[in-house]
Each structure stands twice: as C-alpha cells, then as structure tokens.
Write a protein that holds these residues in place. Structure first.
Motif, PDB file in Angstrom:
ATOM      1  N   SER A 232       0.769  -1.244  -0.031  1.00  0.00           N
ATOM      2  CA  SER A 232      -0.025  -0.075   0.000  1.00  0.00           C
ATOM      3  C   SER A 232       0.800   1.260   0.133  1.00  0.00           C
ATOM      4  O   SER A 232       0.420   2.347  -0.534  1.00  0.00           O
ATOM      5  N   SER A 233       2.030   1.199   0.499  1.00  0.00           N
ATOM      6  CA  SER A 233       3.142   2.383   0.554  1.00  0.00           C
ATOM      7  C   SER A 233       3.533   2.588  -0.898  1.00  0.00           C
ATOM      8  O   SER A 233       4.240   3.738  -1.099  1.00  0.00           O
ATOM      9  N   GLY A 234       3.542   1.750  -1.741  1.00  0.00           N
ATOM     10  CA  GLY A 234       4.193   1.650  -3.012  1.00  0.00           C
ATOM     11  C   GLY A 234       5.351   1.060  -3.174  1.00  0.00           C
ATOM     12  O   GLY A 234       6.178   1.292  -4.257  1.00  0.00           O
ATOM     13  N   LYS A 235       5.891   0.467  -2.064  1.00  0.00           N
ATOM     14  CA  LYS A 235       7.357  -0.213  -2.144  1.00  0.00           C
ATOM     15  C   LYS A 235       7.019  -1.609  -2.768  1.00  0.00           C
ATOM     16  O   LYS A 235       6.234  -2.248  -2.419  1.00  0.00           O
ATOM     17  N   LEU A 236       8.166  -2.117  -3.582  1.00  0.00           N
ATOM     18  CA  LEU A 236       8.041  -3.353  -3.973  1.00  0.00           C
ATOM     19  C   LEU A 236       8.591  -4.539  -2.743  1.00  0.00           C
ATOM     20  O   LEU A 236       9.464  -4.208  -2.218  1.00  0.00           O
TER      21      LEU A 236
END
Length: 167
Positions: free
Chosen positions: A16-20
């Motif tokens: 959800s934070s955009g991290k892989l």
C-alpha cells in the motif's frame, strides 16, 4: 484437520505504500486425501506441477539468475569503489610526499644559493688584470664542462679563500 502439502515460491508485490516487497505465493497444494503413499508418488505430483507451470518455473529461474547477477554487479561496484578510493588516497599521499620533497629541495637550493652568495662576498678583492707580481691565477674545469678562472694575491689569500670561491 488434514495436513496440506504446498509448493510456495517468492513473488514480487507492491504494498500500500508503493514499495516493492517479496511475498510468498502458493503455486499448488495437495490436501493429502489420501496422502502420497511413496516418495515416487510425491515426486510424480511435483513433476506434474512443474510441467504445468513450466513458464513460471522458467521465469523464476531467470529471476533467480538475474538477482544473482545483480548481486555480483553490486558487489563488484562496491569493490571497485573501494579500490578507487584507496587508489585516490594513495595518489594523494604520493602527491603530498612529492610536494614536500619539492619544498625541501627548493629550500636546500635556496640555502645553497645564500651560502654561495655569502662566500663570494667574503672573498678578498681580485687583483687588477694588469698586475702579475705576487698574483696567482687559478683555473677550474667542472664536471659539466664549465670553466672558471680567478686571480688571488699570493701573500694575502689562503686556501680557505680558494675553497670559498670553488663552493
């Protein structure tokens, strides 16, 4: 509750934070009704799963190799950076040593020049060119091919005067 046999592999997902992130993904499961009766049955089931997911298996192998190559490249880059830094530090030290040596040499030459100047000023007056009585002429040829000549008064000049002139 019956045991479950599962084949899980690491998969990439964006949170959800955009991290892989790497998350486990279930590729296949066996509910063990009936459980595999022999190792051959289990191997046959795993082989059929692998054949069914051959493209994904090849992609996983490719990703694994790419990750390994990426790790090697990163290690090589870090190693190269360390070597470059060490080389630059060594070059800087050598440059500082060279500067110090040049400064010492410059100072030595300056002191030598001052000494020569003082010695030449301490020499007695050279007799006039027409005078020959009581005058001795000393000529020197130096190692570099230069030649120098000076006249001294025989009774007033000492060997030290000659050495002062030579220096």
């Amino acid at each position: 509750a019956a045991p479950i046999l599962a084949i899980v592999h690491p998969s990439s997902a964006v949170d959800s934070s955009g991290k892989l992130r790497v998350v486990p993904k279930v590729l296949a499961q066996h509910h063990c009704h009936p459980p595999p009766s022999s190792p051959e049955t289990l191997i046959a089931w795993m082989t059929s799963i692998r054949k069914r997911h051959l493209r994904e298996y090849a992609r996983l192998q490719h990703v694994r190799k790419e990750m390994e190559l990426s790790r090697e490249r990163s290690e090589g880059y870090v190693s190269s950076m360390k070597e470059d830094k060490a080389r630059e530090e060594k070059e800087e030290r050598e440059l500082q040593l060279k500067r110090q040596e040049e400064e010492r040499e410059s100072k030595r030459k300056e002191e030598l020049e001052e000494r020569r100047k003082a010695l030449l000023e301490s020499l007695p007056e050279e007799p006039e060119a027409g005078t020959t009585e009581g005058v001795m002429t000393i000529a020197l040829r130096f190692g570099d091919g230069k030649r120098d000549q000076r006249r001294f008064v025989a009774g007033e000049s000492s060997v030290n005067d000659v050495f002062n002139w030579i220096d």
